[in-house]
Each structure stands twice: as C-alpha cells, then as structure tokens.
Design an enzyme around this catalytic site. Structure first.
Site, PDB file in Angstrom:
ATOM      1  N   ILE A 153       0.820  -1.347   0.406  1.00  0.00           N
ATOM      2  CA  ILE A 153       0.010   0.121   0.034  1.00  0.00           C
ATOM      3  C   ILE A 153       1.061   1.371   0.284  1.00  0.00           C
ATOM      4  O   ILE A 153       0.702   2.213  -1.224  1.00  0.00           O
ATOM      5  CB  ILE A 153      -0.633   0.038   1.057  1.00  0.00           C
ATOM      6  CG1 ILE A 153      -2.039  -1.193   0.720  1.00  0.00           C
ATOM      7  CG2 ILE A 153      -1.531   1.242   1.367  1.00  0.00           C
ATOM      8  CD1 ILE A 153      -3.308  -1.184   2.057  1.00  0.00           C
ATOM      9  N   ALA A 233      -5.122   2.227   8.449  1.00  0.00           N
ATOM     10  CA  ALA A 233      -3.867   1.340   8.107  1.00  0.00           C
ATOM     11  C   ALA A 233      -5.144   0.157   9.849  1.00  0.00           C
ATOM     12  O   ALA A 233      -6.076  -0.139   9.252  1.00  0.00           O
ATOM     13  CB  ALA A 233      -2.866   1.558   8.913  1.00  0.00           C
ATOM     14  N   ARG A 234      -5.071   0.586  10.724  1.00  0.00           N
ATOM     15  CA  ARG A 234      -5.045   0.232  12.007  1.00  0.00           C
ATOM     16  C   ARG A 234      -5.909   0.945  12.844  1.00  0.00           C
ATOM     17  O   ARG A 234      -5.168   1.882  13.602  1.00  0.00           O
ATOM     18  CB  ARG A 234      -4.543  -1.488  12.309  1.00  0.00           C
ATOM     19  CG  ARG A 234      -4.849  -2.472  11.518  1.00  0.00           C
ATOM     20  CD  ARG A 234      -6.145  -3.233  11.984  1.00  0.00           C
ATOM     21  NE  ARG A 234      -6.037  -3.840  10.951  1.00  0.00           N
ATOM     22  CZ  ARG A 234      -6.372  -4.458   9.690  1.00  0.00           C
ATOM     23  NH1 ARG A 234      -6.912  -3.475   8.518  1.00  0.00           N
ATOM     24  NH2 ARG A 234      -6.967  -5.507   9.186  1.00  0.00           N
ATOM     25  N   GLU A 263     -14.457  -0.553  16.104  1.00  0.00           N
ATOM     26  CA  GLU A 263     -15.812  -0.514  15.419  1.00  0.00           C
ATOM     27  C   GLU A 263     -16.931  -1.094  15.806  1.00  0.00           C
ATOM     28  O   GLU A 263     -16.768  -2.909  15.604  1.00  0.00           O
ATOM     29  CB  GLU A 263     -14.879  -1.312  14.211  1.00  0.00           C
ATOM     30  CG  GLU A 263     -13.159   0.184  14.457  1.00  0.00           C
ATOM     31  CD  GLU A 263     -13.200  -0.493  12.740  1.00  0.00           C
ATOM     32  OE1 GLU A 263     -12.866  -1.636  11.583  1.00  0.00           O
ATOM     33  OE2 GLU A 263     -11.577  -0.387  12.031  1.00  0.00           O
ATOM     34  N   HIS A 282     -14.303   1.783   7.668  1.00  0.00           N
ATOM     35  CA  HIS A 282     -12.994   1.186   7.847  1.00  0.00           C
ATOM     36  C   HIS A 282     -13.156   0.605   5.683  1.00  0.00           C
ATOM     37  O   HIS A 282     -13.919  -0.231   5.794  1.00  0.00           O
ATOM     38  CB  HIS A 282     -13.457   0.165   8.763  1.00  0.00           C
ATOM     39  CG  HIS A 282     -12.442  -0.727   8.614  1.00  0.00           C
ATOM     40  ND1 HIS A 282     -12.045  -1.595   9.671  1.00  0.00           N
ATOM     41  CD2 HIS A 282     -11.461  -1.095   7.000  1.00  0.00           C
ATOM     42  CE1 HIS A 282     -10.676  -2.233   8.705  1.00  0.00           C
ATOM     43  NE2 HIS A 282     -10.405  -1.622   8.166  1.00  0.00           N
ATOM     44  N   ALA A 285     -10.321  -0.546   1.331  1.00  0.00           N
ATOM     45  CA  ALA A 285     -10.385  -0.948   0.138  1.00  0.00           C
ATOM     46  C   ALA A 285     -11.761  -1.172  -0.703  1.00  0.00           C
ATOM     47  O   ALA A 285     -11.934  -2.282  -1.584  1.00  0.00           O
ATOM     48  CB  ALA A 285     -10.360  -2.483   0.877  1.00  0.00           C
TER      49      ALA A 285
END
Length: 318
Positions: A153, A233-234, A263, A282, A285
């Site tokens: 990424i 990312a996270r 989440e 989130h 993608a």
C-alpha cells in the site's frame, strides 16, 4: 473433498472459484457468534474470514483445519498464538487492495486540504458570495509527506504522491534505503524526529504492541500546525482522545480516519463530532474492483495451498 467455511460473505467472483471446482464443498455463514462458529468449523479443512474475530476457542474446535485465508491484509482479528500452536497456515490477500487504499488516502487528503465540506456547503447553502471570507485551502505541491509503513500500500501511495509533486519520506525499518530511493522516496530512521517537519503523515503499519498508541499527544504536539494525519491502516495506532485534544488545541490542521480502535465506534467517540476530522467506515478497500480481487484472492489462496503452489509472499510468519 476439502471442506471450506466462508465466514462472512465475499464477492461472488470468489465463490465461483469454489462452485467450479469439484474438489471442494463450502458453506457461507454470516453468524459470527463463537459458539455457532465452533459448531460449523469443527470438520472444516480451511476457513476464510473478513473482519470478525476468530478466537482461540473457535480455532481449537477445528479438528481438521489447516489454513485460514484472511480477506484483507491485517490479521489482528485472528488468534495468532493458537494458530501457531496448531500449526496452521495464515494467508492474506496481499496483492488485492493496494490501489484502492492508496486512492482512498488521496481522496481523504484532498477532502481535508481543499476543505471540501466547507466549500460545498457554502454553495449549497446559498453563500456563494462568502467565498472570499472562507478559510483558504492548501496545495499538495511541494509538501512533505511521511509514509509510515512501506509495504504494497505504501509503495502504491508513493506513486500518487509523486504525481502531485510532493516530497516523499518513508519510515519503515524493514525496507532497504535503496528500494525506497528507487521508488522516489527518502528513507528516515527516526519517526519521532521525522514527524516534526511533515505536512502530511499517512500510516500504513500493522497494529502491534509497539505501534499501539504510537501517535499520542506527546508526539502530536511536536508536529507542524499545518500537519494532516491519515490512518487507513489499523485502529489503535492513533490514540483517539489525544488526537481530538490536539485538533481542538489547533496543534495540527486536520485528520482523516478510516479505522477505529473499536468498530463501529461508540456514539460518544469525540472524533465523530470533530469538524477537523474526515471519517470513513473502514471502507478504504471498498471499491467494486478491489472487492472482486479480494474475493478471488481469498479463495485462490486456499486452493493454491491445497495444490501446493501458494505464493509464499502471501503467507504470514507466525
């Protein structure tokens, strides 16, 4: 015949790979309650999973399980210790989402730097004539961006940043200086020193004991007042309350967050009400093209594993 448990739906293109292969039988389940999963996974040879938790208890209940295929690149939702103890292989969709996520980062960055909501609302609210009174936007040209984490990424993102003629710096202890320079970036070794001179910081690292709360108030207050920080990312890499405090104190310009520590985030999460934050659920993608690729790669990893031809770069070292 191998038995596959598909935990949470994936794109039909992935399911078609199983439908068209007589060596596999499969079941798709949406219920991610651990007790339910234990009853479903006990006789399975393989499982795929998206974002649900795959706990140690569920893994222990899988007597025949040999491989877990993660629909994505992160794997903090999977009990790695139990997976390792049970000699499981963990695969990720390593090649599927780099373009989608890097494009999403640019989308978020442009929304903040160009004050999308403010300018859009001004016209829609009949305040076109107030344009000279609105805060000015900023250019990306010539700005310093730090890409923290330089996997697929990060390496996709650098191309887009260079297209905007940004100056790209890269922090990643595991990537050689020569590789970073080959792609047009400059390697930095000290993250805490590097953030002091950055206009943009984009995070692309896993959530680990070392990266949890890496971006905290102490670090945020060393950043430039015009700095924009992005996390696709996270959740948990940025301390969310500290970020809210830093924004409210005008320590940095703005932030874009696609991932959260919890989440979905609680309604009382302060970032949800902070006008200096651009949020997405989130979903970096979630392009049609990427979901197709991820669905196919998730299942192809399982098939390739059982045919002894899986790409080793897609295997996580446990």
């Amino acid at each position: 015949m191998k038995k596959i448990l598909v935990i949470q739906s994936i794109h039909e293109a992935g399911i078609e790979l199983l439908k068209n292969n007589s060596n596999y039988e499969f079941e798709v389940v949406e219920n991610v309650d651990p007790e339910f999963l234990k009853s479903k996974i006990k006789d399975c040879d393989a499982a795929s999973i998206r974002t649900a938790k795959l706990t140690g208890d569920v893994i222990e209940a899988a007597n025949n399980l040999k491989i877990i295929s993660r629909h994505g690149v992160g794997y903090d939702n999977i009990d790695l210790e139990t997976s390792k103890k049970n000699n499981l292989t963990l695969a990720i969709t390593a090649t599927a989402n780099a373009v989608a996520v890097s494009e999403h980062v640019m989308f978020m960055l442009l929304n903040i730097s160009k004050r999308k909501s403010m300018y859009d609302n001004a016209v829609k609210d009949g305040k076109f004539s107030d344009r000279n009174k609105l805060p000015k936007t900023v250019e990306l040209w010539g700005k310093n961006i730090l890409i923290a984490g330089f996997g697929r990424i990060g390496q996709s993102l650098i191309k887009r940043c260079l297209g905007f003629e940004m100056k790209v710096f890269v922090y990643d202890p595991f990537v050689e200086k020569e590789r970073i320079e080959e792609l047009g970036g400059k390697k930095v070794d000290d993250l805490k020193e590097a953030v002091k001179t950055m206009d943009v910081i984009s995070l692309h690292m896993p959530l680990t004991d070392k990266t949890e709360n890496l971006i905290n108030y102490d670090l945020l207050k060393t950043m430039k007042k015009n700095c924009i920080i992005i996390n696709a990312a996270r959740g948990g890499i940025i301390h969310e309350e500290d970020l809210d405090k830093a924004l409210n104190e005008n320590l940095i310009f703005g932030a874009a967050i696609d991932v959260f520590k919890k989440e979905p985030p609680d309604n009382n999460n302060p970032l949800l009400k902070n006008e200096k934050v651009f949020l997405s659920p989130h979903a970096a993608a979630f392009t049609d093209e990427c979901m197709t690729r991820m669905g196919k790669e998730t299942i192809q990893n399982l098939i390739d594993f059982f045919e002894n031809k899986i790409d080793q770069s897609k295997i996580v070292k446990l």
